[in-house]
Structure formats: C-alpha cells, structure tokens
Design a protein around this motif. Structure first.
Motif, PDB file in Angstrom:
ATOM      1  N   VAL A 127      25.890 -78.495  77.746  1.00 29.27           N
ATOM      2  CA  VAL A 127      26.012 -78.183  76.319  1.00 29.27           C
ATOM      3  C   VAL A 127      27.335 -77.461  76.036  1.00 29.27           C
ATOM      4  O   VAL A 127      28.018 -77.750  75.048  1.00 29.27           O
ATOM      5  N   ALA A 128      27.721 -76.535  76.908  1.00 30.13           N
ATOM      6  CA  ALA A 128      28.978 -75.805  76.712  1.00 30.13           C
ATOM      7  C   ALA A 128      30.159 -76.774  76.717  1.00 30.13           C
ATOM      8  O   ALA A 128      31.099 -76.633  75.923  1.00 30.13           O
ATOM      9  N   ALA A 129      30.100 -77.771  77.606  1.00 28.50           N
ATOM     10  CA  ALA A 129      31.178 -78.768  77.654  1.00 28.50           C
ATOM     11  C   ALA A 129      31.159 -79.632  76.397  1.00 28.50           C
ATOM     12  O   ALA A 129      32.201 -79.939  75.818  1.00 28.50           O
ATOM     13  N   ALA A 130      29.959 -79.997  75.957  1.00 31.97           N
ATOM     14  CA  ALA A 130      29.830 -80.867  74.783  1.00 31.97           C
ATOM     15  C   ALA A 130      30.335 -80.188  73.515  1.00 31.97           C
ATOM     16  O   ALA A 130      30.905 -80.831  72.640  1.00 31.97           O
ATOM     17  N   MET A 131      30.115 -78.848  73.429  1.00 29.18           N
ATOM     18  CA  MET A 131      30.467 -78.103  72.218  1.00 29.18           C
ATOM     19  C   MET A 131      31.894 -77.560  72.244  1.00 29.18           C
ATOM     20  O   MET A 131      32.301 -76.859  71.323  1.00 29.18           O
ATOM     21  N   ASP A 132      32.643 -77.810  73.330  1.00 31.00           N
ATOM     22  CA  ASP A 132      33.973 -77.198  73.495  1.00 31.00           C
ATOM     23  C   ASP A 132      33.889 -75.682  73.368  1.00 31.00           C
ATOM     24  O   ASP A 132      34.633 -75.054  72.602  1.00 31.00           O
ATOM     25  N   ALA A 133      32.977 -75.097  74.122  1.00 31.44           N
ATOM     26  CA  ALA A 133      32.781 -73.647  74.079  1.00 31.44           C
ATOM     27  C   ALA A 133      33.996 -72.924  74.650  1.00 31.44           C
ATOM     28  O   ALA A 133      34.814 -73.514  75.358  1.00 31.44           O
ATOM     29  N   THR A 134      34.108 -71.654  74.309  1.00 35.97           N
ATOM     30  CA  THR A 134      35.136 -70.787  74.885  1.00 35.97           C
ATOM     31  C   THR A 134      34.436 -69.603  75.537  1.00 35.97           C
ATOM     32  O   THR A 134      33.574 -68.971  74.926  1.00 35.97           O
ATOM     33  N   VAL A 135      34.808 -69.320  76.773  1.00 36.96           N
ATOM     34  CA  VAL A 135      34.188 -68.228  77.518  1.00 36.96           C
ATOM     35  C   VAL A 135      35.112 -67.016  77.478  1.00 36.96           C
ATOM     36  O   VAL A 135      36.314 -67.147  77.728  1.00 36.96           O
ATOM     37  N   THR A 136      34.575 -65.857  77.127  1.00 39.67           N
ATOM     38  CA  THR A 136      35.366 -64.626  77.147  1.00 39.67           C
ATOM     39  C   THR A 136      35.002 -63.837  78.397  1.00 39.67           C
ATOM     40  O   THR A 136      33.820 -63.600  78.665  1.00 39.67           O
ATOM     41  N   VAL A 137      36.026 -63.474  79.168  1.00 39.61           N
ATOM     42  CA  VAL A 137      35.783 -62.676  80.367  1.00 39.61           C
ATOM     43  C   VAL A 137      36.507 -61.345  80.231  1.00 39.61           C
ATOM     44  O   VAL A 137      37.528 -61.245  79.555  1.00 39.61           O
ATOM     45  N   GLN A 138      35.952 -60.337  80.868  1.00 37.99           N
ATOM     46  CA  GLN A 138      36.587 -59.015  80.848  1.00 37.99           C
ATOM     47  C   GLN A 138      36.940 -58.611  82.268  1.00 37.99           C
ATOM     48  O   GLN A 138      36.141 -58.742  83.190  1.00 37.99           O
ATOM     49  N   GLY A 139      38.157 -58.141  82.413  1.00 37.42           N
ATOM     50  CA  GLY A 139      38.638 -57.653  83.703  1.00 37.42           C
ATOM     51  C   GLY A 139      39.274 -56.287  83.540  1.00 37.42           C
ATOM     52  O   GLY A 139      39.166 -55.683  82.464  1.00 37.42           O
ATOM     53  N   PRO A 140      39.936 -55.790  84.569  1.00 32.49           N
ATOM     54  CA  PRO A 140      40.522 -54.447  84.495  1.00 32.49           C
ATOM     55  C   PRO A 140      41.601 -54.339  83.426  1.00 32.49           C
ATOM     56  O   PRO A 140      41.865 -53.252  82.914  1.00 32.49           O
ATOM     57  N   ASN A 141      42.245 -55.463  83.055  1.00 37.15           N
ATOM     58  CA  ASN A 141      43.324 -55.417  82.062  1.00 37.15           C
ATOM     59  C   ASN A 141      42.876 -55.907  80.692  1.00 37.15           C
ATOM     60  O   ASN A 141      43.691 -56.333  79.890  1.00 37.15           O
ATOM     61  N   GLY A 142      41.582 -55.898  80.436  1.00 37.30           N
ATOM     62  CA  GLY A 142      41.089 -56.322  79.138  1.00 37.30           C
ATOM     63  C   GLY A 142      40.423 -57.677  79.204  1.00 37.30           C
ATOM     64  O   GLY A 142      39.981 -58.112  80.261  1.00 37.30           O
ATOM     65  N   THR A 143      40.385 -58.340  78.028  1.00 33.07           N
ATOM     66  CA  THR A 143      39.645 -59.598  77.965  1.00 33.07           C
ATOM     67  C   THR A 143      40.602 -60.781  77.890  1.00 33.07           C
ATOM     68  O   THR A 143      41.763 -60.647  77.504  1.00 33.07           O
ATOM     69  N   GLU A 203      29.290 -88.618  60.474  1.00 26.23           N
ATOM     70  CA  GLU A 203      29.591 -89.927  59.856  1.00 26.23           C
ATOM     71  C   GLU A 203      30.182 -89.709  58.473  1.00 26.23           C
ATOM     72  O   GLU A 203      30.047 -88.625  57.887  1.00 26.23           O
ATOM     73  N   ASP A 204      30.825 -90.765  57.945  1.00 25.61           N
ATOM     74  CA  ASP A 204      31.290 -90.693  56.555  1.00 25.61           C
ATOM     75  C   ASP A 204      30.219 -91.311  55.634  1.00 25.61           C
ATOM     76  O   ASP A 204      29.154 -91.714  56.107  1.00 25.61           O
ATOM     77  N   ALA A 205      30.559 -91.376  54.354  1.00 25.60           N
ATOM     78  CA  ALA A 205      29.561 -91.835  53.372  1.00 25.60           C
ATOM     79  C   ALA A 205      29.105 -93.267  53.650  1.00 25.60           C
ATOM     80  O   ALA A 205      27.973 -93.642  53.322  1.00 25.60           O
ATOM     81  N   ALA A 206      29.988 -94.057  54.282  1.00 27.01           N
ATOM     82  CA  ALA A 206      29.640 -95.455  54.569  1.00 27.01           C
ATOM     83  C   ALA A 206      28.861 -95.603  55.875  1.00 27.01           C
ATOM     84  O   ALA A 206      28.470 -96.707  56.233  1.00 27.01           O
ATOM     85  N   GLY A 207      28.667 -94.486  56.579  1.00 29.12           N
ATOM     86  CA  GLY A 207      27.908 -94.551  57.831  1.00 29.12           C
ATOM     87  C   GLY A 207      28.783 -94.810  59.053  1.00 29.12           C
ATOM     88  O   GLY A 207      28.270 -95.033  60.149  1.00 29.12           O
ATOM     89  N   ASN A 208      30.111 -94.772  58.873  1.00 34.57           N
ATOM     90  CA  ASN A 208      31.007 -94.911  60.029  1.00 34.57           C
ATOM     91  C   ASN A 208      31.126 -93.583  60.761  1.00 34.57           C
ATOM     92  O   ASN A 208      31.170 -92.522  60.124  1.00 34.57           O
ATOM     93  N   ILE A 209      31.231 -93.648  62.089  1.00 32.70           N
ATOM     94  CA  ILE A 209      31.337 -92.418  62.887  1.00 32.70           C
ATOM     95  C   ILE A 209      32.706 -91.777  62.659  1.00 32.70           C
ATOM     96  O   ILE A 209      33.741 -92.448  62.782  1.00 32.70           O
ATOM     97  N   THR A 210      32.692 -90.488  62.307  1.00 34.03           N
ATOM     98  CA  THR A 210      33.965 -89.793  62.081  1.00 34.03           C
ATOM     99  C   THR A 210      34.326 -88.869  63.238  1.00 34.03           C
ATOM    100  O   THR A 210      35.483 -88.555  63.467  1.00 34.03           O
ATOM    101  N   ARG A 211      33.313 -88.418  63.976  1.00 31.60           N
ATOM    102  CA  ARG A 211      33.587 -87.518  65.101  1.00 31.60           C
ATOM    103  C   ARG A 211      32.482 -87.720  66.131  1.00 31.60           C
ATOM    104  O   ARG A 211      31.306 -87.866  65.751  1.00 31.60           O
ATOM    105  N   ALA A 212      32.849 -87.747  67.399  1.00 33.38           N
ATOM    106  CA  ALA A 212      31.847 -87.975  68.448  1.00 33.38           C
ATOM    107  C   ALA A 212      32.151 -87.108  69.660  1.00 33.38           C
ATOM    108  O   ALA A 212      33.309 -86.903  70.022  1.00 33.38           O
ATOM    109  N   SER A 213      31.101 -86.585  70.256  1.00 33.55           N
ATOM    110  CA  SER A 213      31.215 -85.871  71.529  1.00 33.55           C
ATOM    111  C   SER A 213      30.142 -86.441  72.448  1.00 33.55           C
ATOM    112  O   SER A 213      28.964 -86.465  72.084  1.00 33.55           O
ATOM    113  N   VAL A 214      30.546 -86.943  73.594  1.00 33.32           N
ATOM    114  CA  VAL A 214      29.592 -87.496  74.562  1.00 33.32           C
ATOM    115  C   VAL A 214      29.886 -86.862  75.915  1.00 33.32           C
ATOM    116  O   VAL A 214      31.018 -86.922  76.406  1.00 33.32           O
ATOM    117  N   THR A 215      28.875 -86.201  76.491  1.00 33.07           N
ATOM    118  CA  THR A 215      29.080 -85.442  77.727  1.00 33.07           C
ATOM    119  C   THR A 215      28.008 -85.811  78.743  1.00 33.07           C
ATOM    120  O   THR A 215      26.837 -85.918  78.397  1.00 33.07           O
TER     121      THR A 215
END
Lengths: 295, 161
Positions: A127-143, A203-215
C-alpha cells in the motif's frame, strides 16, 4: 527461555531512543513485535540490546495534514483498521489491512514495524508503494524524508541508518471518490500473500482513466510498480480486453523463486492479481456503478 | 548477561509483582512465574494462537510479548473468563454443550479470541466466526463444533442482554 540474552531499554521519548541507537552496538528496535518476537524466539536475530518503542510518547496518531494523511510509526494496525479517516482518505489501506495477519496480531502490530521489517509480501508495504508514501526518519541530526520508491534498498532492508528510526509515514490523498482495489493470493487467510496487487484509478466525465496506480507485492524483493500497466490504461476506457492485455506486462517482471512458489508461477499470479485488483477498482468507478445501477 | 526487572501487573483481577529476566516472554511469565498454566504454548512464534490472552481487553499472542512489556497492564487469561469457580461463562458453556473441544490444547486461545470477538461482534455470521478464529489452530475438531459453539454463545449472550 526462547529469546537469546539481551539488555532491555524502554525510552520515553524519540530523542532518547535515537540517543540509545547512537550509543549501543548491535541494537534492535522493538515495535509491535509481531515479526521481531518470532525472530527472537527462533534466534534468527541475536541483538545485544533491545530498544522497546512501546513506551515512547507521541508515536501513535493518525491525522490529516496538507492533503496527506500522516500516520505515526507506532500506530497499531488495529487503530488503522478502525479509523474513519483512513477509511475515507485511504480506502485502499482499509481494504488491504483486513488481510494483515489476524485480530490478535493487528492489535499489536504497527505500521512502522511492518514498513521497516519490509517483508516483500506485506500488505502495508504494498500500500505504501501504491500510494507513493513518504517515510520520515529521525536521527541524531534531525529528521529527513525518504520517498517510498527509494525506501527498500535490498531484501528486507530499508534505507534507514543504524542511528535512525521511523517516526511518521505520509500518504498523499487521492481525490474523493477515487476507485481502489486490493487482492491477494495466499494459501490461508491471514498468511503472507504469495502475490498481492493494489490498484487505484480516477476517471474523467466520459469514463476514461485519468490516473492509475498498479502495484504488485510478493513478486520481487520489494513491491513493484507496474508502470507499463499504468501507462496502458491512461486515456482509455477500462474494458475487459484492455485490462487483460495491459496486465500481461506483469508476466515479464523479475520474480522470486522460493519454497512457496517458482518464479514463473509468481509471474502468472502477477498478471491475474493485477487484473483482479483493477477489476475491483473499476467496479467502484462512478461511470461503472452508474451503469450497473449500483451504489 | 541476566538483565532482570520487576514486573507489576494485574492478571484476572489480581495484582502480581514478580521479577523477570528481560528476555522472558509474557507467555512463560504467566505459566512459569505466576503458575497460571491455563494459557498454552504451541508454536512459540505467533502462528498457532494457543497462547492468546487479553491485554487491556484486546487479544494478543503472549508468546510475542516480553513480560517486561506487560508491566502496568491488565491481563485476562482463560482462568479469568468464568464468573466464579462454580460457573462457566456463556461462551465456555456453549463450548461444553456443542463439543467445541476435544484434546483442549487450543481451547484457551479459542476462548480468549472469541471472548473479544463476541464482545465486538454480538451478531456474527458463520463466515465472521471462521475469520475470527483463523489465527487459532485446532488439530482435532475440524473447527465445525468450535464455530457451532461460537454461534450458540452469540445467541445465549443476546438472550441474556
């Protein structure tokens, strides 16, 4: 006594946890424990130090921020499963999480733990790959932020330094009413998938796919974005023929070959699962539901 | 290296305080340190569900927690499900009446799992029950009578409401 001997630390703040990581050699973080504890019990891992994150403040919440959903690392899978805002903003995750283990393990398991354990067929990783997630990590010098596409660096190895820990995961929202589908093939309910697939469509109003994510999950060492399939769908009406033909591209992806399934079988499953995920998503498109007279 | 800590917790309504090696699992702590052997250990790596307990009202596999992690928490084991020594809970009665157990090894995990499930889902379908116990392995019953017992228990609990 199953686990090997170790020293135990239970910090109360992220800063203290990071400081311990920087100070201690051969230390392992303990989140929900649903993978780490079996590995300790079987002595697959033999850390000198366990740093338990379960008493760290401020690492468990779900909130909306700047068009994204922010989920803190120690948020239990149970809390994600029953979250109204997750169901509304990331329905794909709501659907996928039903496949994560069982009630008993979702009560303890965390999103950060699952993403860092990085099992190739873990649903939350897909799901994280499908959604283009961003992971925040914290280390000694901040995030710092890591885009999920760059998060897996090798088999079960995230792009996190030894002195860093994941604090939050951002999931950019898709538009209200977007279509989604998550399917997986496993031998038993609750098992890790041999291959899983996640699909997101608009999809758009005509039912054409406007954006797709397949993982695809489980096929390789990390989730695979089926970009050929995504591109083949854009601007098209999602007919049976189009979905079937587009998903054939998945047959050529490099696949794991192990005790559970040979590579050729995973490649076959990848074509079938991606098509089924897209069919599930298509059934939720407005144009389609209007056609069927459904909800 | 024998790192030890004091663990203070409530189990089945009773306060306990004991020292535990930090690597001790909660399951072993419950069985060996507290002497509550109703909680069973099958696989010890989170697959069989026999060691399921209720942690603050929610099920958890006690083989996948350290005893030190339970410090300050409230636990219910299978010994804590019956209202008294003389009577069983409606779920336990339904197990007895429907022959929901044979060897009994999986039973503590089945009962704790279904206690939480029926509390959260008072009117389940057979399919709901099957999914609810999908994380609990039973090698005797074929699950048929466990499912029947759970559905019967749901009816009894509804009637008592």
């Amino acid at each position: 006594m199953k686990p090997p001997p170790f020293s135990y630390h239970d910090p109360r703040t992220v800063g203290d946890a990071v400081a311990l990581l920087g100070k201690l050699d051969n230390a392992k973080l303990l989140a929900g424990g649903q993978s780490m504890m079996p590995m300790l019990n079987m002595r697959f891992v033999q850390p000198d130090h366990i740093i338990d994150l379960n008493r760290v403040d401020g690492l468990s919440y779900i909130r909306e921020a700047n068009g994204a959903l922010e989920i803190a690392a120690m948020t239990r899978q149970r809390d994600i499963e029953f979250s109204d805002v997750v169901r509304k903003r990331i329905p794909l995750m709501h659907e996928a999480i039903q496949h994560v283990g069982h009630r008993q393990t979702r009560n303890r398991g965390t999103i950060g733990g699952s993403l860092c354990h990085l099992d190739p067929s873990a649903e939350l990783v897909t799901v994280a790959a499908a959604m283009d997630a961003t992971v925040t990590v914290q280390g000694p010098n901040g995030t710092r932020q890591i885009e999920f596409a760059a998060f897996p660096v090798a088999f079960m190895t995230p792009a996190i330094e030894l002195n860093e820990l994941v604090t939050t995961v951002h999931f950019p929202s898709w538009p209200d009413g977007h279509a989604y589908g998550f399917v997986e093939f496993s031998r038993r309910h609750g098992d890790f998938a041999i291959v899983s697939a996640a699909a997101l469509l608009t999809e758009d109003a005509a039912g054409n796919i406007t954006r797709a994510s397949v993982t695809l999950g489980g096929i390789g060492v990390a989730p695979v974005r089926a970009t050929e399939v995504e591109q083949a769908l854009i601007g098209q009406l999602p007919s049976d023929k189009l979905l079937r033909e587009a998903c054939e591209a998945c047959r050529k992806y490099e696949a794991l070959d192990d005790i559970h399934a040979p590579a050729s079988y995973r490649q076959h499953l990848a074509t079938v699962m991606s098509r089924r995920a897209l069919e599930a998503a298509r059934a939720r498109l407005k144009s389609h539901t209007k056609h069927q007279g459904g909800p | 290296m024998t790192d030890k800590r004091k663990v203070a917790l409530t189990v089945n309504g009773k306060r306990y305080e004991a020292e535990a090696e930090v690597r001790l699992t909660l399951a072993d702590f419950i069985r060996h340190t507290l002497g509550l052997t109703g909680t069973h250990l099958g696989c010890e790596h989170g697959v069989c569900g026999a060691c399921t307990i209720l942690l603050d009202g929610m099920t958890a596999r006690s083989c996948l927690m350290l005893a030190v992690q339970a410090d300050g928490h409230d636990i219910v084991t299978v010994e804590g499900l019956a209202p008294s020594d003389k009577e069983l809970s409606p779920l336990q009665e339904a197990f007895r009446d429907n022959h929901g157990l044979q060897c009994g090894f999986c039973t503590p995990g089945m009962l704790t799992t279904l206690t939480e499930f029926l509390r959260d889902n008072p009117d389940p379908t057979e399919q709901d029950v099957r999914i609810a116990i999908s994380g609990n392995l039973c090698r005797c019953t074929g699950y048929q009578n466990i499912v029947a017992a759970a559905l019967d228990a749901a009816k009894r609990l509804q009637a008592a409401r």
